[in-house]
Design an enzyme around this catalytic site. Sequence first.
Site, short mmCIF file in Angstrom:
data_model
loop_
_atom_site.label_atom_id
_atom_site.label_comp_id
_atom_site.label_asym_id
_atom_site.label_seq_id
_atom_site.Cartn_x
_atom_site.Cartn_y
_atom_site.Cartn_z
CB ALA A 212 -0.86 -0.04 1.28
CE LYS B 176 12.52 -10.95 -1.90
NZ LYS B 176 12.48 -11.08 -0.60
CB ALA C 88 -3.65 -6.16 5.66
CD GLN C 89 -6.60 -12.85 8.09
OE1 GLN C 89 -7.26 -12.91 9.08
NE2 GLN C 89 -6.07 -13.73 7.49
N GLY D 36 -8.27 -4.59 9.09
CA GLY D 36 -8.77 -3.32 8.34
C GLY D 36 -8.02 -2.19 8.50
CD GLU E 8 -8.81 -5.24 14.20
OE1 GLU E 8 -9.11 -5.82 13.47
OE2 GLU E 8 -7.91 -4.13 13.84
CG HIS F 271 -1.46 -11.33 14.92
ND1 HIS F 271 -2.41 -12.23 15.42
CD2 HIS F 271 -2.17 -10.44 14.53
CE1 HIS F 271 -3.65 -11.63 15.27
NE2 HIS F 271 -3.65 -10.56 14.64
NE ARG G 272 -2.50 -7.11 16.96
CZ ARG G 272 -2.55 -6.86 15.81
NH1 ARG G 272 -1.39 -6.19 15.15
NH2 ARG G 272 -3.48 -6.51 15.21
CG HIS H 104 1.26 -9.09 12.58
ND1 HIS H 104 0.65 -9.71 11.77
CD2 HIS H 104 0.46 -8.14 12.97
CE1 HIS H 104 -0.39 -8.97 11.27
NE2 HIS H 104 -0.55 -8.07 11.98
CD GLU I 157 6.03 -4.70 8.61
OE1 GLU I 157 4.85 -4.88 7.72
OE2 GLU I 157 6.46 -5.50 9.56
NE ARG J 13 1.17 -2.52 12.96
CZ ARG J 13 0.14 -3.35 12.74
NH1 ARG J 13 -1.25 -2.90 12.74
NH2 ARG J 13 0.07 -4.64 12.38
CB SER K 215 0.09 -1.55 9.64
OG SER K 215 -0.91 -2.54 9.24
C1 SIN Z 1 -5.38 -8.74 12.08
O1 SIN Z 1 -6.46 -8.75 11.50
O2 SIN Z 1 -5.43 -9.16 13.21
C2 SIN Z 1 -4.30 -7.83 11.99
C3 SIN Z 1 -4.49 -6.26 11.98
C4 SIN Z 1 -3.37 -5.63 12.19
O3 SIN Z 1 -2.29 -6.36 12.40
O4 SIN Z 1 -3.36 -4.42 12.31
#
Ligand code: SIN
Length: 564
Positions: free
Chosen positions: A29, A49, A60-61, A63, A127, A247, A293, A354, A378, A389, A394
């Site tokens: 991104a 690469k 990335a899941q 959001g 989250e 993570h 985390r 992570h 990153e 973080r 991110s």
């Molecule tokens: C996650 O979906 O748990 C990762 C999101 C993140 O690292 O910000």
Amino acid sequence: MNNETDFSELNSDQRSDWLTDVLIIGSGAAGLRAALAASESADVTLITKTTLKESNTLYAQGGIAVAMNVDDTVALHVEDTCSAGCGLCDVSAVETMVSEGIPRVTELLEWGANFDWEGALPRFTQEAAHSRKRIVHKGDATGRETTDVLIQRVLNTERIRVISDAFAVDLLTDETSVDDKNACYGVSAIVDGKIIHIYAKATILATGGLGRLYPCTSNPEVATGDGFATALRAGCEMIDMEFVQFHPTTLFLDGAPNFLISEAVRGEGGKLVNIRGEQFMDKYHEKGELAPRDVVSRAIQNEMLLTGFPCVYLDITHKSSDFIHDRFPTITATTKHYGLDISIDLIPVRPGAHFMMGGIRTNSDTETNILGLFACGEVACTGVHGANRLASNSLLECLVFGVRAGNNAAAFAATQTSQSPPITHQSNSKTTDSEATNITLDKDTLLAIKDAICDTLWENVAIERDCEGLEITLADLEAIGDEIGICPSSPTTVQTTCVELCETVNMLHVAWIITKAALVRTESRGAHYRADFPEKDDTVWQRRIIITKDHEPEIVELTCSTNP
Ligand code: SIN
């Protein structure tokens, strides 16, 4: 793909020298967003690469965290970010990220990002460590949606030239008379089995993370930390390198690859249980499953130790099958592929590397200590994450600082008359081609060396560290270096066109500086937990550690976004 370049179709003259205004290395991104911004006023070359799509962003899941909900404010998001960062955030950089994040996400929506909606607003989710529901998302595939939208625009932008399968080896740098700074003129890269030089008036490193330095990780294979090593060799200041985020929940299933189980599963009420079926998070933190985390990762590690079992389980079975399928389509499909129905079955999980909070030291304008070199995403460290973080910050960082890098690099390029250095270029001021180390190793040996680096980091430089373990890892890295003729503490260029060899050497150098920084910080803070110094020590350690090549680590005061 109209603006992708196939190097095999170019003649040798065309291949050997490539000139551009702004060169961007990396296509997550941050790199994509930087390319779009820079292309408004400059010709851009973006190298990546492997494929344009492959990056940490794609996986990335959760959001994108953004203060756009009706009960939210920039001040609250800043407060949550700084509190997750445990006293080491650069508050001014955080304010920039959070406030500029709102127009960045708004424009992504205008460009067609098909995020989940609830009435007139995006469906904000919760989250860990967020005081408000502020995560916009597309099911559990937010990174994929973001990547698709940005790639579409990049491919439709005539001023952006994309070169895939281009491995950045070294930045081209030279000494200048300006403030004793080195200047960057582009990069040497392996393309189509040959070394080419891409000369640029301004260069942006946006190469992403380094999760593949650890055997358990949420990161894809490309994340071997190459940008960190390249920057280190070129003379960049590397900061906060001890802060690697683990993570809590990556899939642990025989035969399954490394795969993230999003924190959003716990955000939707998922519970963690050990092999005995006991829910345990309330023992460790008042926020239970939604504790920070590092706390959840250490708790899981402890439960694994107490029960002698190699994983714990995540239980989301209280939710209906329809809800789970709708909210977590990627996780549902992937686990189903390995025989699990997560509306009935528990998900076996354990922590994995992570995200890297540290990286190339930049100010909020993404400038590094090398003239003409910018960094974002990153691989960079603006100080927005501090020691840990906050979830879903991110992608926000990538969008905000990607635009800043693109704009600033294009503006810098406009002040330069030529892409090439005043004298003859060198691939790093101190490492000329003739000084570069010559090594040849077969692929199996390289694989074994990579595994050895990962194993020693996992053993001693992961969720818990102590002096003895860190010193063992430094000795292990020395021994690995001896085997291949590389000194891990003294970054050097290897003369080769073998990408795996470059990756291995990069991993060795980056492993060294992570371990070294972790040894210097004799306290526990955020993602850095020292079993021999378990407390946070603000009097001594509300400071940051900078590492540059060939120098001992330097401890510096915490300041707001200053010029590097
Ligand atoms: C996650 O979906 O748990 C990762 C999101 C993140 O690292 O910000």
